[in-house]
Design a protein around this motif. Structure first.
Motif, mmCIF file in Angstrom:
data_model
loop_
_atom_site.group_PDB
_atom_site.id
_atom_site.type_symbol
_atom_site.label_atom_id
_atom_site.label_comp_id
_atom_site.label_asym_id
_atom_site.label_seq_id
_atom_site.Cartn_x
_atom_site.Cartn_y
_atom_site.Cartn_z
ATOM 1 N N GLU A 181 32.384 75.379 82.820
ATOM 2 C CA GLU A 181 33.529 76.079 83.394
ATOM 3 C C GLU A 181 34.737 75.160 83.350
ATOM 4 O O GLU A 181 34.696 74.036 83.814
ATOM 5 C CB GLU A 181 33.238 76.472 84.838
ATOM 6 C CG GLU A 181 32.133 77.492 84.962
ATOM 7 C CD GLU A 181 31.908 77.933 86.385
ATOM 8 O OE1 GLU A 181 32.833 77.767 87.202
ATOM 9 O OE2 GLU A 181 30.840 78.440 86.671
ATOM 10 N N LEU A 182 35.813 75.650 82.752
ATOM 11 C CA LEU A 182 37.041 74.875 82.648
ATOM 12 C C LEU A 182 38.133 75.569 83.445
ATOM 13 O O LEU A 182 38.522 76.692 83.140
ATOM 14 C CB LEU A 182 37.478 74.746 81.188
ATOM 15 C CG LEU A 182 36.520 74.011 80.255
ATOM 16 C CD1 LEU A 182 37.037 74.087 78.826
ATOM 17 C CD2 LEU A 182 36.372 72.572 80.678
ATOM 18 N N ASN A 183 38.605 74.903 84.462
ATOM 19 C CA ASN A 183 39.725 75.401 85.247
ATOM 20 C C ASN A 183 40.903 74.478 84.963
ATOM 21 O O ASN A 183 41.011 73.398 85.525
ATOM 22 C CB ASN A 183 39.397 75.413 86.736
ATOM 23 C CG ASN A 183 38.303 76.397 87.061
ATOM 24 O OD1 ASN A 183 38.275 77.474 86.492
ATOM 25 N ND2 ASN A 183 37.409 76.035 87.943
ATOM 26 N N ILE A 184 41.773 74.919 84.067
ATOM 27 C CA ILE A 184 42.905 74.102 83.644
ATOM 28 C C ILE A 184 44.181 74.758 84.154
ATOM 29 O O ILE A 184 44.427 75.939 83.922
ATOM 30 C CB ILE A 184 42.946 73.966 82.112
ATOM 31 C CG1 ILE A 184 41.653 73.314 81.614
ATOM 32 C CG2 ILE A 184 44.158 73.172 81.680
ATOM 33 C CD1 ILE A 184 41.528 73.308 80.116
ATOM 34 N N ASN A 185 44.986 73.971 84.841
ATOM 35 C CA ASN A 185 46.244 74.476 85.377
ATOM 36 C C ASN A 185 47.369 73.965 84.489
ATOM 37 O O ASN A 185 47.619 72.767 84.405
ATOM 38 C CB ASN A 185 46.412 73.985 86.817
ATOM 39 C CG ASN A 185 47.581 74.629 87.495
ATOM 40 O OD1 ASN A 185 48.272 75.457 86.912
ATOM 41 N ND2 ASN A 185 47.825 74.262 88.734
#
Length: 51
Positions: free
Chosen positions: A23-27
């Motif tokens: 899971e990649l949560n990139i802001n």
């Protein structure tokens, strides 16, 4: 010494039964900040007398 190395056993590698999930949560805010900085610069240039 050679015999002790052979008696240690073997290593087995098995694939997992379920798929690997990453899971990649990139802001990403760089573009928004850049636009706000440009707008602020324009506002300061247009209203130099109040600064």
């Amino acid at each position: 010494m050679l015999g002790s190395g052979l008696a240690t056993g073997c290593i087995s590698v098995n694939a997992p039964s379920e798929p690997i999930v990453i899971e990649l949560n990139i802001n990403i805010t760089q573009e928004v900040i850049y636009r706000l900085a440009a707008d602020a610069g324009n506002t300061i240039d247009e209203n130099a007398d109040i600064f």
